[in-house]
Design a protein around this motif. Structure first.
Motif, PDB file in Angstrom:
ATOM      1  N   ASP A 224      -4.755  -0.505   0.145  1.00 12.29           N
ATOM      2  CA  ASP A 224      -3.978  -0.875   1.320  1.00 12.29           C
ATOM      3  C   ASP A 224      -2.770   0.049   1.492  1.00 12.29           C
ATOM      4  O   ASP A 224      -2.306   0.657   0.527  1.00 12.29           O
ATOM      5  N   PRO A 225      -2.240   0.144   2.714  1.00 13.79           N
ATOM      6  CA  PRO A 225      -1.171   1.117   2.988  1.00 13.79           C
ATOM      7  C   PRO A 225       0.122   0.844   2.234  1.00 13.79           C
ATOM      8  O   PRO A 225       0.416  -0.295   1.860  1.00 13.79           O
ATOM      9  N   ASP A 226       0.872   1.912   2.035  1.00 10.88           N
ATOM     10  CA  ASP A 226       2.186   1.789   1.390  1.00 10.88           C
ATOM     11  C   ASP A 226       3.246   1.354   2.397  1.00 10.88           C
ATOM     12  O   ASP A 226       4.214   0.687   2.045  1.00 10.88           O
ATOM     13  N   VAL A 227       3.062   1.759   3.654  1.00 12.57           N
ATOM     14  CA  VAL A 227       3.995   1.410   4.730  1.00 12.57           C
ATOM     15  C   VAL A 227       3.185   1.048   5.965  1.00 12.57           C
ATOM     16  O   VAL A 227       2.160   1.660   6.258  1.00 12.57           O
ATOM     17  N   PHE A 228       3.651   0.033   6.686  1.00 11.04           N
ATOM     18  CA  PHE A 228       3.006  -0.381   7.930  1.00 11.04           C
ATOM     19  C   PHE A 228       3.981  -0.150   9.070  1.00 11.04           C
ATOM     20  O   PHE A 228       5.086  -0.700   9.075  1.00 11.04           O
ATOM     21  N   CYS A 229       3.602   0.674  10.037  1.00  9.47           N
ATOM     22  CA  CYS A 229       4.474   0.997  11.173  1.00  9.47           C
ATOM     23  C   CYS A 229       4.136   0.112  12.364  1.00  9.47           C
ATOM     24  O   CYS A 229       3.056   0.246  12.963  1.00  9.47           O
ATOM     25  N   ALA A 230       5.025  -0.800  12.699  1.00  7.87           N
ATOM     26  CA  ALA A 230       4.847  -1.670  13.856  1.00  7.87           C
ATOM     27  C   ALA A 230       5.405  -0.983  15.100  1.00  7.87           C
ATOM     28  O   ALA A 230       6.220  -0.072  15.012  1.00  7.87           O
ATOM     29  N   PHE A 231       4.949  -1.431  16.275  1.00  4.54           N
ATOM     30  CA  PHE A 231       5.456  -0.823  17.509  1.00  4.54           C
ATOM     31  C   PHE A 231       6.392  -1.746  18.280  1.00  4.54           C
ATOM     32  O   PHE A 231       6.766  -1.463  19.411  1.00  4.54           O
ATOM     33  N   GLY A 232       6.759  -2.877  17.672  1.00  5.00           N
ATOM     34  CA  GLY A 232       7.691  -3.785  18.330  1.00  5.00           C
ATOM     35  C   GLY A 232       8.074  -4.919  17.397  1.00  5.00           C
ATOM     36  O   GLY A 232       7.734  -4.908  16.211  1.00  5.00           O
ATOM     37  N   ASN A 233       8.765  -5.912  17.951  1.00  2.00           N
ATOM     38  CA  ASN A 233       9.252  -7.021  17.134  1.00  2.00           C
ATOM     39  C   ASN A 233       8.639  -8.364  17.505  1.00  2.00           C
ATOM     40  O   ASN A 233       9.122  -9.408  17.076  1.00  2.00           O
ATOM     41  N   SER A 234       7.563  -8.349  18.319  1.00  2.00           N
ATOM     42  CA  SER A 234       7.042  -9.617  18.827  1.00  2.00           C
ATOM     43  C   SER A 234       6.106 -10.321  17.854  1.00  2.00           C
ATOM     44  O   SER A 234       5.872 -11.519  17.985  1.00  2.00           O
ATOM     45  N   CYS A 235       5.534  -9.603  16.887  1.00  2.00           N
ATOM     46  CA  CYS A 235       4.549 -10.203  15.976  1.00  2.00           C
ATOM     47  C   CYS A 235       5.215 -10.763  14.723  1.00  2.00           C
ATOM     48  O   CYS A 235       6.161 -10.163  14.206  1.00  2.00           O
ATOM     49  N   PRO A 236       4.698 -11.876  14.204  1.00  2.12           N
ATOM     50  CA  PRO A 236       5.203 -12.374  12.921  1.00  2.12           C
ATOM     51  C   PRO A 236       4.966 -11.319  11.832  1.00  2.12           C
ATOM     52  O   PRO A 236       3.979 -10.591  11.869  1.00  2.12           O
ATOM     53  N   LEU A 237       5.852 -11.258  10.860  1.00  2.00           N
ATOM     54  CA  LEU A 237       5.732 -10.232   9.819  1.00  2.00           C
ATOM     55  C   LEU A 237       4.732 -10.596   8.728  1.00  2.00           C
ATOM     56  O   LEU A 237       4.378  -9.745   7.914  1.00  2.00           O
ATOM     57  N   ASP A 238       4.258 -11.841   8.732  1.00  2.00           N
ATOM     58  CA  ASP A 238       3.373 -12.270   7.653  1.00  2.00           C
ATOM     59  C   ASP A 238       1.890 -12.239   8.031  1.00  2.00           C
ATOM     60  O   ASP A 238       1.061 -12.855   7.368  1.00  2.00           O
ATOM     61  N   VAL A 239       1.536 -11.502   9.088  1.00  2.00           N
ATOM     62  CA  VAL A 239       0.141 -11.510   9.551  1.00  2.00           C
ATOM     63  C   VAL A 239      -0.573 -10.174   9.322  1.00  2.00           C
ATOM     64  O   VAL A 239      -1.729 -10.026   9.699  1.00  2.00           O
ATOM     65  N   PHE A 240       0.098  -9.218   8.700  1.00  2.00           N
ATOM     66  CA  PHE A 240      -0.484  -7.884   8.565  1.00  2.00           C
ATOM     67  C   PHE A 240      -1.010  -7.581   7.166  1.00  2.00           C
ATOM     68  O   PHE A 240      -1.368  -6.447   6.857  1.00  2.00           O
TER      69      PHE A 240
END
Length: 422
Positions: A224-240
């Motif tokens: 699994d990735p070392d870093v996850f790059c999101a494109f915004g703040n609308s999604c919960p952080l515990d779903v990735f």
């Protein structure tokens, strides 16, 4: 494996022999181009800083096909061509593919790994018979299709060969980071990179409001990735499926990219775009047909998901109603939505793209559809259609509520460069 098997119909590789796939590639001359590129990567001493593994689907932007994730990033970051490799991750090669940056074609890797997979799969199965039997016992709950089970064995063997090939490429080119979109689309590359201690970065694929098959299971640092790059703040952080501390909001590069290169004329306000998805295809169509009869002065356009298909019955239903039209195309969704003032959907990423673009956006929470994350006490910028009669109030709205930077933030080159350089 099985989700891919049914979603993309890749089982054609078993029904139609491998030679059809090879013939298709040779007809475009890309097999030989990719072979030359592979040999160059294996035996030259070209060192790079970054490796991008392209997304599996291209978008039509200004009559050119682009990778909507990485083409804008490469342009916005003004990366030097000698500093990176961009690996094509699509089987087809459209003639109108943008030539803004060099591309490493992976046809020879896919073809060679597939052929090797066919050859070694019987031996791999015999050597790991107990493990495959456990896999078959699990998949029996989903399907009894023997071809699907054969596909899983072939996929695993092909995956293994690809991992070995990419490991050799990365060992020779020495990138500091591998960047991909949606971890299931670049697993061989990620595993190869991890085995060499190379950093792996994943870009957010779409809006995710709850648990999904893609991000299910425990985090595995070996792949699994070392870093996850999101494109915004609308999604919960515990779903990735990753530690929230490893998630960084870098913004949405396509948003910035289109601001400088797009000029689209809007339809009249009496045109409304409905965003469909495979899971709600019948619900969307049924709802649109009801609304079309209730509002004959409104033009209802439906845009389907790229993996969504209509049967003849659905096509006939649409053709019989004058103010309903299927406007599905290969055009990038962020361009398509710019033509409309009013946009309606359920949980699709496109509704979040639309609200980030300042459009009037409604989410369906009725007629068999459920708007995930809906909280009536929270003003999130969306209008919610909780019963079909609410649609009339929605199209009488005149002002967008302004939640433009929540779902898709402006791309921050400084933050992104700090992720891939550290």
């Amino acid at each position: 494996c099985f989700r891919q098997y049914y979603a993309s119909h890749r089982h054609i590789l078993l029904q139609e022999p491998v030679k059809e796939y090879i013939h298709h590639t040779i007809s475009r001359l890309m097999l030989f181009v990719s072979l030359f590129q592979l040999l160059s990567l294996l035996f030259s001493k070209k060192n790079v800083k970054y490796c991008f593994v392209g997304f599996t689907r291209l978008e039509n932007v200004n009559n050119k096909r682009i990778d909507k994730f990485f083409d804008p990033i490469i342009k916005c970051c003004e990366l030097e061509e000698n500093d990176y490799l961009y690996f094509n991750n699509e089987i087809s090669h459209p003639a109108d593919r943008s030539d803004e940056h060099p591309i490493v074609y992976t046809d020879i890797i896919r073809t060679f790994s597939l052929l090797c997979g066919v050859i070694i799969s019987p031996f791999v199965y015999l050597l790991n018979k107990k493990e495959f039997q456990k896999l078959n016992n699990v998949t029996d709950y989903f399907t009894k299709d023997k071809k699907a089970k054969l596909y899983s064995i072939l996929k695993i063997c092909s995956f293994t060969v690809q991992r070995v090939m990419y490991r050799r490429i990365f060992k020779n080119t020495k990138p500091g980071v591998i960047i991909g979109v949606s971890r299931i689309t670049f697993l061989p590359q990620a595993l190869a990179a991890k085995s060499l201690g190379i950093k792996v970065v994943e870009m957010q694929h779409g809006i995710t409001l709850g648990r999904t098959p893609q991000y299910s299971g425990e985090y595995n640092p070996k792949i699994d990735p070392d870093v996850f790059c999101a494109f915004g703040n609308s999604c919960p952080l515990d779903v990735f499926g990753i530690d929230p501390l490893k998630i960084v909001n870098v913004g949405w590069a396509l948003k910035s990219y289109l601001k400088t290169s797009l000029n689209v004329e809007e339809f009249d306000p009496n045109y409304v775009l409905f965003i469909s998805d495979p899971e709600i295809s019948d619900y969307i169509l049924s709802t649109v047909l009801k609304l079309a009869s209730m509002h004959p002065d409104v033009n209802f356009h439906i845009r389907r998901h790229p993996q969504e298909r209509y049967g003849q019955k659905q096509i006939t239903l649409i053709d019989d109603v004058q103010n309903v039209k299927d406007v599905t195309s290969t055009e990038c969704s962020q361009i398509a939505i710019m033509r409309y003032k009013y946009i309606v959907g359920e949980n699709s990423s496109v509704v979040f793209e639309a609200i980030s673009a300042g459009k009037m956006v409604a989410r369906l929470n009725c007629e068999g559809m459920t708007a995930m994350g809906y909280n009536p006490s929270v003003k999130d910028g969306f209008y919610y259609i909780n019963e079909i009669g609410d649609f009339e109030e929605f199209i009488n709205q005149r002002e967008a509520t302004g939640a433009e930077t929540v779902a898709y933030s402006d791309f921050n080159t400084i933050i992104f460069k700090s992720v891939i350089n550290n």
